[in-house]
Design a protein around this motif. Sequence first.
Motif, PDB file in Angstrom:
ATOM      1  N   PHE A  89       0.988  -1.290   0.072  1.00 41.59           N
ATOM      2  CA  PHE A  89      -0.024  -0.035  -0.141  1.00 41.59           C
ATOM      3  C   PHE A  89       0.189   1.484  -0.224  1.00 41.59           C
ATOM      4  O   PHE A  89       0.561   2.329  -0.479  1.00 41.59           O
ATOM      5  N   ILE A  90       1.509   1.093   0.599  1.00 45.37           N
ATOM      6  CA  ILE A  90       3.316   2.699   0.335  1.00 45.37           C
ATOM      7  C   ILE A  90       3.312   2.622  -0.506  1.00 45.37           C
ATOM      8  O   ILE A  90       3.679   3.383  -1.024  1.00 45.37           O
ATOM      9  N   LEU A  91       4.013   1.322  -1.398  1.00 46.76           N
ATOM     10  CA  LEU A  91       4.499   1.675  -2.446  1.00 46.76           C
ATOM     11  C   LEU A  91       2.937   2.402  -3.400  1.00 46.76           C
ATOM     12  O   LEU A  91       3.658   2.615  -4.125  1.00 46.76           O
ATOM     13  N   ILE A  92       1.808   1.576  -3.448  1.00 47.47           N
ATOM     14  CA  ILE A  92       1.286   2.873  -4.160  1.00 47.47           C
ATOM     15  C   ILE A  92       1.417   4.269  -4.124  1.00 47.47           C
ATOM     16  O   ILE A  92       1.156   4.713  -5.536  1.00 47.47           O
ATOM     17  N   PHE A  93       1.719   5.025  -3.417  1.00 43.87           N
ATOM     18  CA  PHE A  93       2.154   6.218  -3.551  1.00 43.87           C
ATOM     19  C   PHE A  93       2.944   6.456  -4.105  1.00 43.87           C
ATOM     20  O   PHE A  93       3.337   7.490  -5.203  1.00 43.87           O
ATOM     21  N   PHE A  94       3.918   5.610  -4.470  1.00 45.54           N
ATOM     22  CA  PHE A  94       5.240   5.794  -4.990  1.00 45.54           C
ATOM     23  C   PHE A  94       5.048   5.519  -6.240  1.00 45.54           C
ATOM     24  O   PHE A  94       5.301   6.540  -7.391  1.00 45.54           O
ATOM     25  N   ALA A  95       4.314   4.369  -6.996  1.00 49.05           N
ATOM     26  CA  ALA A  95       3.810   4.324  -7.984  1.00 49.05           C
ATOM     27  C   ALA A  95       2.745   5.033  -8.815  1.00 49.05           C
ATOM     28  O   ALA A  95       3.225   5.667 -10.292  1.00 49.05           O
ATOM     29  N   LEU A  96       2.175   5.656  -7.946  1.00 51.19           N
ATOM     30  CA  LEU A  96       1.176   6.767  -8.489  1.00 51.19           C
ATOM     31  C   LEU A  96       1.929   8.101  -8.750  1.00 51.19           C
ATOM     32  O   LEU A  96       1.837   8.254  -9.845  1.00 51.19           O
ATOM     33  N   THR A  97       2.407   8.297  -7.662  1.00 51.97           N
ATOM     34  CA  THR A  97       3.972   9.486  -8.491  1.00 51.97           C
ATOM     35  C   THR A  97       4.512   9.481 -10.007  1.00 51.97           C
ATOM     36  O   THR A  97       4.917  10.784 -10.352  1.00 51.97           O
ATOM     37  N   ALA A  98       5.260   7.830  -9.906  1.00 50.62           N
ATOM     38  CA  ALA A  98       6.180   7.310 -11.201  1.00 50.62           C
ATOM     39  C   ALA A  98       4.861   7.787 -12.211  1.00 50.62           C
ATOM     40  O   ALA A  98       5.563   8.312 -13.326  1.00 50.62           O
ATOM     41  N   MET A  99       3.534   7.297 -12.612  1.00 47.43           N
ATOM     42  CA  MET A  99       2.938   7.290 -13.332  1.00 47.43           C
ATOM     43  C   MET A  99       2.220   9.225 -14.132  1.00 47.43           C
ATOM     44  O   MET A  99       2.312   9.600 -15.173  1.00 47.43           O
ATOM     45  N   ARG A 106       6.163  12.391 -19.845  1.00 52.63           N
ATOM     46  CA  ARG A 106       6.167  11.658 -21.125  1.00 52.63           C
ATOM     47  C   ARG A 106       7.827  11.264 -21.002  1.00 52.63           C
ATOM     48  O   ARG A 106       8.870  10.790 -22.426  1.00 52.63           O
ATOM     49  N   ARG A 107       8.910  11.337 -20.262  1.00 47.37           N
ATOM     50  CA  ARG A 107      10.099  10.780 -19.901  1.00 47.37           C
ATOM     51  C   ARG A 107       9.505   9.262 -19.871  1.00 47.37           C
ATOM     52  O   ARG A 107       9.375   8.724 -18.586  1.00 47.37           O
ATOM     53  N   LEU A 108      10.305   8.244 -20.439  1.00 45.33           N
ATOM     54  CA  LEU A 108       9.979   6.862 -19.803  1.00 45.33           C
ATOM     55  C   LEU A 108      10.963   6.136 -18.654  1.00 45.33           C
ATOM     56  O   LEU A 108      10.803   5.538 -17.563  1.00 45.33           O
ATOM     57  N   SER A 109      12.126   7.443 -18.446  1.00 41.47           N
ATOM     58  CA  SER A 109      12.255   6.987 -16.991  1.00 41.47           C
ATOM     59  C   SER A 109      11.299   7.101 -15.769  1.00 41.47           C
ATOM     60  O   SER A 109      11.077   6.063 -14.876  1.00 41.47           O
ATOM     61  N   TYR A 110      10.325   7.992 -16.198  1.00 42.65           N
ATOM     62  CA  TYR A 110       9.154   7.558 -15.072  1.00 42.65           C
ATOM     63  C   TYR A 110       8.708   6.955 -15.670  1.00 42.65           C
ATOM     64  O   TYR A 110       8.018   5.817 -13.852  1.00 42.65           O
ATOM     65  N   PHE A 111       8.290   5.961 -16.940  1.00 44.44           N
ATOM     66  CA  PHE A 111       7.468   5.085 -16.845  1.00 44.44           C
ATOM     67  C   PHE A 111       7.815   3.369 -15.936  1.00 44.44           C
ATOM     68  O   PHE A 111       7.719   2.441 -16.059  1.00 44.44           O
ATOM     69  N   SER A 112       9.167   3.447 -16.499  1.00 42.26           N
ATOM     70  CA  SER A 112      10.169   2.320 -16.205  1.00 42.26           C
ATOM     71  C   SER A 112      10.106   2.509 -14.205  1.00 42.26           C
ATOM     72  O   SER A 112       9.617   1.544 -14.091  1.00 42.26           O
TER      73      SER A 112
END
Length: 407
Positions: A89-99, A106-112
């Motif tokens: 659940f904590i990782l959800i916040f990091f994943a949503l930030t990256a997305m 539109r930088r692929l590093s964030y999608f990676s």
Amino acid sequence: VPSIIIMAVVQKILEYEVFTILALSSFVAFIFLGFGIYFFAKEYFQDEIQPVYTLLSLLFLWGRGWDGANSIMFSSLVYNAYYPSVISFILIFFALTAMLKYLRQRRLSYFSAFVIVSSLAFLNHPLTGILLFFITSILIVSEGYLEKRIVILFSLACMIAVMVTSLWPYYSFLKGVLFMASGKGRQFWDYQAGYNLHYSGHVIRIGPGFLGILAIAYFGIKKQYPFIVAGFLISLFIYIAGFFWKIILAERLIFLCMLFSQLAFSRILKNSLHGFADCLRERWRTALRLICIAALGVGFCSQLYLAARMYLPQFIEWSPQFHLKKFQHPLQHYLSLRHSLQRGDIVLTDITTSWILPCITDVKVVALFHNSPFLLENLERARDTKTFFTASESREDIVNKYDISHI
């Protein structure tokens, strides 16, 4: 799962007591939760100040709340922060930030980064991983990023997470999914207990959190923050549908309902303290500010009370007279078994003791207290355990079946 393996490796290196590792892991998880909420709130609201109010709202805007898996309210985090479900659940916040960063820049590093974090979250706790992809899909659609390329990349991220989890050697993901999809998960006592818990006591459990629902309504009327509004409404619909149609594990959507309503409340709270819309007169702004602060204050007190009620009795005797107690480990009787048991022993005991023993000794037990869709044979093992202690004619067969060394 990965988070438990990391804890085990740290314990192996530092040679710490298991309960010290649990405490240390909880502290580290709490710090990561703070960073996750900070990055997400700052990115989504595009506001440097907002993360402070979002963190306070997510931790304290509760009544009694729902504890256990997926709960990130303060009174739960003091003991469940290291749970695999909470880590995911904590990782959800990091994943949503990256997305979000990918969608906006539109930088692929964030999608990676999204692919890596979402795969870890999914692997660590597949149910929470599903919630992550569910939330992300709402984010993409509601914020107006429904483009062919985005859909393809998001689908790719989902497939990578499923593939990684399917290849994980420590549990069978596909077997568990098929088991739950067939509805057999209702055999678990855990399911019925979770269903009853998460569909009851809403008034006292949500408490001041109901103001978040009013905030959702306000932003819905103003057509602001569509991700928060849509996320709440969709989660609420599935949650209610789960009650009437007994959709397995739909009760967990209550945590998403709370998440979105708390996000909405935190934005209202911040705006009321740092200047609201010009159309609000000063006296209304002052009233709103006082209501928000009072709600958060009530939640803060309730969370401290719940945490104190759990831990203070270990140190304080209230009656017949108030005095400080010498701390005794709650599991002292179980800790004494370390002198009699060693690695490789296979123990048959009651279900509750079975749940505790592997944490404080190196033994294996026959059955677990909680069931898991990734350990389907636990149903049979629990039945055999009960049979052993209630039907003497089957005892020898059960001892031989599991190669029992200790009872």
